[in-house]
Write a protein that holds these residues in place. Structure first.
Motif, mmCIF file in Angstrom:
data_model
loop_
_atom_site.group_PDB
_atom_site.id
_atom_site.type_symbol
_atom_site.label_atom_id
_atom_site.label_comp_id
_atom_site.label_asym_id
_atom_site.label_seq_id
_atom_site.Cartn_x
_atom_site.Cartn_y
_atom_site.Cartn_z
ATOM 1 N N ASP A 34 0.826 -1.209 0.000
ATOM 2 C CA ASP A 34 0.000 0.000 0.000
ATOM 3 C C ASP A 34 0.860 1.258 0.000
ATOM 4 O OD1 ASP A 34 -2.354 -1.440 0.068
ATOM 5 O OD2 ASP A 34 -2.497 -1.406 2.257
ATOM 6 N N TYR A 35 0.335 2.288 -0.643
ATOM 7 C CA TYR A 35 0.911 3.629 -0.570
ATOM 8 C C TYR A 35 -0.090 4.525 0.144
ATOM 9 C CZ TYR A 35 2.450 8.303 -1.931
ATOM 10 O OH TYR A 35 2.855 9.618 -1.909
ATOM 11 N N TRP A 60 6.880 -0.104 -8.057
ATOM 12 C CA TRP A 60 5.679 0.732 -8.064
ATOM 13 C C TRP A 60 6.006 2.142 -7.553
ATOM 14 C CZ3 TRP A 60 5.508 -4.406 -7.739
ATOM 15 C CH2 TRP A 60 4.439 -5.100 -8.331
ATOM 16 N N TYR A 61 5.383 3.153 -8.202
ATOM 17 C CA TYR A 61 5.629 4.549 -7.851
ATOM 18 C C TYR A 61 4.312 5.317 -7.784
ATOM 19 C CZ TYR A 61 10.447 3.613 -9.451
ATOM 20 O OH TYR A 61 11.702 3.098 -9.634
ATOM 21 N N VAL A 62 4.274 6.322 -6.917
ATOM 22 C CA VAL A 62 3.220 7.338 -6.923
ATOM 23 C C VAL A 62 3.902 8.696 -6.961
ATOM 24 C CG1 VAL A 62 1.300 8.395 -5.677
ATOM 25 C CG2 VAL A 62 1.567 5.908 -5.662
ATOM 26 N N ASP A 63 3.595 9.473 -7.982
ATOM 27 C CA ASP A 63 4.199 10.801 -8.152
ATOM 28 C C ASP A 63 5.723 10.736 -8.079
ATOM 29 O OD1 ASP A 63 1.655 11.911 -8.379
ATOM 30 O OD2 ASP A 63 1.497 12.252 -6.219
ATOM 31 N N GLY A 64 6.279 9.675 -8.670
ATOM 32 C CA GLY A 64 7.724 9.518 -8.722
ATOM 33 C C GLY A 64 8.347 8.918 -7.484
ATOM 34 N N GLU A 65 7.558 8.638 -6.449
ATOM 35 C CA GLU A 65 8.090 8.072 -5.204
ATOM 36 C C GLU A 65 7.954 6.551 -5.222
ATOM 37 O OE1 GLU A 65 7.158 7.975 -0.387
ATOM 38 O OE2 GLU A 65 6.276 9.552 -1.642
ATOM 39 N N LEU A 66 9.071 5.854 -5.110
ATOM 40 C CA LEU A 66 9.071 4.389 -5.067
ATOM 41 C C LEU A 66 8.502 3.922 -3.733
ATOM 42 C CD1 LEU A 66 10.021 1.584 -6.207
ATOM 43 C CD2 LEU A 66 12.186 2.011 -5.002
#
Length: 346
Positions: A34-35, A60-66
């Protein structure tokens, strides 16, 4: 299946990324992470969701954050003796789906508080090929043997991972989503959102103690009514599950070993369905834990969505048989009885 991003409207402050692999349904499994969005942000704002997929590793990334890297999975055909070569199944072409779903176990079914219409807005979808370096060479992770930590639930002197085999301790009833399972002894789970209603009590069958589940309403899912005990199991180890069971007529009983909510209820053993009769019979199955060690795994007996015939379960054992498996030198038949391995040249 590779889930680049999954979100549930009831939990807008987080999303998940998942891979599904293993054997054919219902014996498949999955690994997920989960992020959690920073304070003040959630799925209702625009974000960039992405994966980097290389042979043997997915990120997996969200807004460039691994936020998650996975490199450990397997693929095995039905009635096959061994796994396909790593990195199967993620060594072939996939197709892409973007969808907005309603209901299901991931987000739960809608109720009077659900707002309609629901919308999913997508600004763009882009796929890039790696440049600047070669793709990684896939390397299957090596499983290193480990022991249970001292504070984990330990096997009994006879090797059984199941405590209170004769149901002398009180059975914990879990009938609200916020309630916790007893970490040591037996639990009877009947959550209202699945509609299961019934009772569980210890009773004598031919001079032995069994747990009897009386079913008033089987609910709308196999897991509407569950008998559960938590166990600690190690990655790479093989376990044998044995139990006695009966009903008062012919009916099915599904059992499996799985992870809890923190593991996304991952299916470790595959679903094993047995037909019960009005006579006590013994049942067994074996499985190898190919996922990470789980000190709070769950042995489940699922009795929902399958009529109102009662179920008696007793003499439950879960035993680590890894050493026995390694000592066996004879070539065992496959699940369908065939003694020829890879007869289909897969």
């Amino acid at each position: 299946e590779i889930d680049i991003m999954e979100a549930a409207g009831g939990n807008p402050d987080k999303i998940g990324g998942t891979i599904h692999y293993g054997e054919e349904y219902p014996n498949n499994t999955y690994t997920s992470g989960d992020y959690h969005f920073p304070e003040g942000e959630d799925i209702t704002g625009y974000h960039t969701y992405s994966v980097e997929w290389e042979p043997g590793e997915i990120r997996w990334y969200v807004d460039g954050e691994l936020y998650q890297t996975l490199n450990d999975w397997f693929s095995k055909g039905t009635n096959q003796a061994d796994k396909y070569a790593f990195p199967a199944p993620f060594d072939q072409e996939f197709y892409m789906i973007l969808n907005l779903a309603v209901g299901g176990w991931y987000g739960g079914n809608p109720d009077e508080t659900t707002e309609f219409p629901g919308e999913m807005e997508v600004d763009y979808v882009r796929v890039y090929e790696l440049t600047g370096r070669d793709y990684k060479e896939p390397v299957e992770p090596v499983v290193e043997d480990e022991e249970l930590p001292e504070d984990a639930k330990q096997p009994l002197e006879d090797g059984n991972l199941i405590y209170d085999q004769s149901y002398q301790e009180p059975i914990t009833v879990v009938d609200q989503p916020e309630d916790s399972l007893d970490p040591t002894y037996w639990n009877f789970l009947k959550l209202p959102q699945f509609g299961g209603e019934g009772t569980m009590e210890a009773t004598d069958v031919d001079g032995e103690r069994f747990a009897k589940t009386t079913i008033e309403n089987p609910g709308n899912a196999l897991w509407s009514l569950q008998q559960i005990q938590k166990i600690a199991i190690l990655k790479g180890h093989t376990y044998e599950v044995t139990f006695d069971a009966k009903s008062n007529t012919n009916r099915n009983l599904m059992t499996k070993v799985s992870g809890g909510a923190e593991r996304g209820y991952a299916n470790y053993s595959g679903e094993k369905t047995f037909q019960l009769s009005d006579v006590v019979q013994s049942y067994n199955y074996t499985f190898t834990l190919n996922q990470d060690t789980d000190l709070a795994a769950r042995l489940e007996f699922n009795m929902g969505s399958n009529g109102q015939a009662p179920v008696w379960i007793g003499n439950v054992r879960v035993e680590d048989v890894t050493d026995q498996q390694e000592e066996e030198t004879s070539k065992s038949p496959l699940g369908d009885g065939n003694r020829i391995y890879n007869g289909t040249f897969d």
